[in-house]
Design a protein around this motif. Structure first.
Motif, PDB file in Angstrom:
ATOM      1  N   PRO A   1      62.017  18.155 -19.203  1.00 52.89           N
ATOM      2  CA  PRO A   1      62.947  17.866 -20.301  1.00 52.89           C
ATOM      3  C   PRO A   1      64.354  17.680 -19.757  1.00 52.89           C
ATOM      4  N   PRO A   2      65.233  17.086 -20.560  1.00 45.20           N
ATOM      5  CA  PRO A   2      65.001  16.656 -21.945  1.00 45.20           C
ATOM      6  C   PRO A   2      64.300  15.301 -22.028  1.00 45.20           C
ATOM      7  N   VAL A   3      63.544  15.119 -23.106  1.00 41.77           N
ATOM      8  CA  VAL A   3      62.878  13.855 -23.387  1.00 41.77           C
ATOM      9  C   VAL A   3      63.075  13.544 -24.863  1.00 41.77           C
ATOM     10  N   ASN A   4      62.932  12.285 -25.186  1.00 40.07           N
ATOM     11  CA  ASN A   4      63.091  11.857 -26.565  1.00 40.07           C
ATOM     12  C   ASN A   4      61.726  11.479 -27.130  1.00 40.07           C
TER      13      ASN A   4
ATOM     14  N   VAL B   1      69.803  13.413  -9.424  1.00 39.08           N
ATOM     15  CA  VAL B   1      68.510  13.729 -10.026  1.00 39.08           C
ATOM     16  C   VAL B   1      67.459  12.848  -9.361  1.00 39.08           C
ATOM     17  N   ALA B   2      66.416  13.470  -8.852  1.00 36.48           N
ATOM     18  CA  ALA B   2      65.329  12.743  -8.193  1.00 36.48           C
ATOM     19  C   ALA B   2      64.038  13.023  -8.932  1.00 36.48           C
TER      20      ALA B   2
ATOM     21  N   VAL C   1      70.785  19.470  -6.401  1.00 35.59           N
ATOM     22  CA  VAL C   1      69.838  18.369  -6.575  1.00 35.59           C
ATOM     23  C   VAL C   1      68.726  18.848  -7.502  1.00 35.59           C
ATOM     24  N   THR C   2      68.508  18.122  -8.560  1.00 38.96           N
ATOM     25  CA  THR C   2      67.467  18.439  -9.538  1.00 38.96           C
ATOM     26  C   THR C   2      66.296  17.501  -9.339  1.00 38.96           C
ATOM     27  N   VAL C   3      65.111  18.071  -9.266  1.00 40.25           N
ATOM     28  CA  VAL C   3      63.888  17.275  -9.116  1.00 40.25           C
ATOM     29  C   VAL C   3      63.138  17.307 -10.441  1.00 40.25           C
ATOM     30  N   LYS C   4      62.905  16.149 -10.998  1.00 36.35           N
ATOM     31  CA  LYS C   4      62.195  16.041 -12.268  1.00 36.35           C
ATOM     32  C   LYS C   4      60.782  15.510 -12.032  1.00 36.35           C
ATOM     33  N   VAL C   5      59.912  15.889 -12.966  1.00 36.80           N
ATOM     34  CA  VAL C   5      58.525  15.427 -12.949  1.00 36.80           C
ATOM     35  C   VAL C   5      58.382  14.317 -13.984  1.00 36.80           C
TER      36      VAL C   5
ATOM     37  N   GLU D   1      64.939   8.607 -18.932  1.00 38.67           N
ATOM     38  CA  GLU D   1      65.826   7.639 -18.289  1.00 38.67           C
ATOM     39  C   GLU D   1      65.063   6.518 -17.606  1.00 38.67           C
ATOM     40  N   VAL D   2      63.828   6.798 -17.198  1.00 42.99           N
ATOM     41  CA  VAL D   2      63.086   5.821 -16.407  1.00 42.99           C
ATOM     42  C   VAL D   2      61.712   5.502 -16.988  1.00 42.99           C
ATOM     43  N   GLN D   3      61.331   6.100 -18.128  1.00 44.44           N
ATOM     44  CA  GLN D   3      59.991   5.906 -18.668  1.00 44.44           C
ATOM     45  C   GLN D   3      60.027   5.651 -20.174  1.00 44.44           C
ATOM     46  N   GLU D   4      58.975   4.945 -20.624  1.00 40.18           N
ATOM     47  CA  GLU D   4      58.704   4.779 -22.044  1.00 40.18           C
ATOM     48  C   GLU D   4      57.195   4.671 -22.194  1.00 40.18           C
TER      49      GLU D   4
END
Length: 507
Positions: free
Chosen positions: A248-251, A133-134, A213-217, A294-297
């Motif tokens: 997504p997914p996001v919490n 995942v990138a 390969v999944t690219v996320k925004v 996974e990488v943001q809050e």
């Protein structure tokens, strides 16, 4: 004599033959031929020969300078090369040369470096992260890994199409690496690789399976909104958390006065809803939304959970909009509410609701045709102003969460169309022209009076001679009789004081 020549020939022939043999043995230059690369487990053959050698030659195949591999002697055919055949193992790699021995002389030939090529096997695609995942804008690397293999080359495929040197610069191929310098959503897809080697005309290939390969925004800063609804006699609040962009997914979670109330994972969207308690007119605290990946809050702006019922003064403000040539184009009406957190605004034109309410008959012709409502119904745009649009406008307001609530109405405001309305510039121009015209009239009158008085004054101070004094003397004689001719002093006073003529009794 003949016998003497014969005796001299044989020794000479023996000496010449001996000389040739000695020369040949002292000039041994063996030539080694063979492959410089071979697959593991295959068979290779080396050939060694001393060109034009008249002697019997013994050939030794030597590896790495001192390891004897094999020996061969060409007894039957002196010009036949020595042939060394062997099966390639992992230890077969190294430098090989041939040593030739003949007539007590030894010669060392050329060297061949043999490389053992191990075919690729169990090829697979790996990534920096698993699953692969990138995130958009980041750098991402894929690797083509093999369980074993040497002297390998690599070919990459994206969605089953080969990536070549003409691939755009945002993808860099180096060895077994595929580097995406700056990931975009266009990089999402299926990747595979092929590891291969070539020995002479033989090519061996090992291909991997495809890896998606999944690219996320990256998720944008969350936003928060608050709504309320009425259920019988009680009120319920609802907090909505959402992000404009992201994958997504996001919490999502909501906090009330910095204390976490509840959370939910949005698997297919970027929005979540949370029920909260509410009491009209009571501050229930400050709410905030939090989003986690996974990488943001990230946190939203705070929002106070306070519901104020509609009330206070309600009025309509009118603003006329003009074109570049100062002609009237449209009008904007704003409904200004004294207080209220969730106002519902309704507009009326000459006592008729615009637009019609939902329960109105759709066959009824609307009272206005060129209008728009914006800003949560608090602004009414009149795109056309004419006789049909001229009239009285007002707005009424109630709480949006209470359909049975009472309305608070504004006073009616008159809006005039283009046939009745004069622009401010036109009014100023008219007033200025009127004032200028009045000044000109007053100035002309003053100038006329000034010149008229000056002419009269000049006429009165002219000396009494000739025909100028005669008419007055004659009039005086007619009114006063013979006494006027005998009194020249009284006649002079009459000329000098025209504003106070002499009375007959003064004479």
């Amino acid at each position: 004599m003949k016998n003497l020549h014969t005796l001299n020939f044989w020794p000479t022939l023996a000496l010449a033959t001996l000389f040739i043999l000695i020369k040949a043995s002292s000039c041994l230059h063996p030539v080694l031929t063979g492959p410089n690369a071979a697959y593991l487990g295959s068979r290779v053959a080396f050939q060694c020969i001393v060109p034009n050698s008249p002697l019997t030659v013994t050939y030794d195949l030597i590896k790495d300078g001192d390891v004897l591999i094999a020996t061969d002697t060409n007894v039957e055919k002196k010009h036949k090369p020595a042939l060394f055949s062997m099966r390639v193992s992992g230890a077969s790699g190294g430098s090989y040369h041939c040593k030739a021995t003949a007539g007590g002389s030894t010669g060392i030939g050329n060297t061949i470096n043999l490389s053992v090529v191990i075919p690729a096997s169990n090829t697979r695609v790996t990534s920096d992260h698993f699953p692969p995942v990138a995130y958009e804008g980041s750098q991402f690397t894929l690797s083509c890994e093999v369980a074993k293999g040497t002297h390998l080359s690599y070919t990459w495929f994206f969605n089953r199409e080969e990536l070549t040197s003409t691939t755009p610069s945002f993808i860099h191929l180096s060895g077994n690496k595929l580097v995406m310098m700056k990931v975009t959503t266009e990089h999402a897809g299926y990747y595979s690789c092929m590891a291969w080697s070539r020995v002479q005309d033989t090519k061996r290939i090992s291909s991997s399976t495809e890896v998606q390969v999944t690219v996320k925004v990256y998720v944008s800063k969350p936003r928060i909104s608050f709504s309320i609804y009425k259920d019988r006699d009680s009120y319920h609040g609802n907090v909505t958390c959402w992000s404009a962009t992201g994958s997504p997914p996001v919490n999502f979670s909501v906090t009330l006065d910095e204390e976490k109330v509840r959370s939910v994972t949005a698997a297919e969207s970027l929005v979540a809803w949370f029920p909260v308690p509410i009491v009209l007119g009571v501050d229930m605290g400050v709410a905030q939304c939090r989003v986690n990946t996974e990488v943001q809050e990230l946190m939203s702006e705070p929002m106070a959970l306070l519901v104020v019922p509609v009330g206070g003064e309600v009025k309509v403000a009118v603003e006329y909009l003009y074109k570049a040539d100062s002609t009237l184009a449209a009008a904007r009406l704003s409904c200004q509410v004294g207080r209220g957190t969730f106002p519902y605004v309704s507009w009326l034109f000459n006592g008729t609701v615009i637009p019609p309410e939902e329960n109105e008959d759709p066959r009824i012709q609307p009272v206005l045709s060129h209008y728009a409502i914006a800003d949560r119904r608090q602004t009414l745009f009149l795109a056309k102003l004419g006789p049909k649009e001229s009239g009285y406008y007002r707005c009424r307001v109630r709480d949006s969460y209470d359909d049975s609530g009472s309305w608070v109405e504004s006073a009616a405001v008159l809006v005039q169309g283009t046939e009745f309305l004069v622009t401010i510039v036109e009014i100023i121009s008219i007033v200025f022209c009127c004032i200028l015209l009045l000044v000109l009239v007053v100035a002309a009158y003053c100038m006329y009076k000034m010149f008229d008085d000056a002419r009269a004054y000049a006429h009165m101070i002219t000396p009494n001679s000739g025909s100028d004094a005669f008419p007055l003397s004659a009039r005086a004689s007619q009114s006063r009789g013979p006494q006027v001719e005998a009194s020249s002093d009284v006649q002079y006073q009459t000329f000098t004081t025209p504003a106070s003529p002499a009375k007959p009794s003064a004479l």
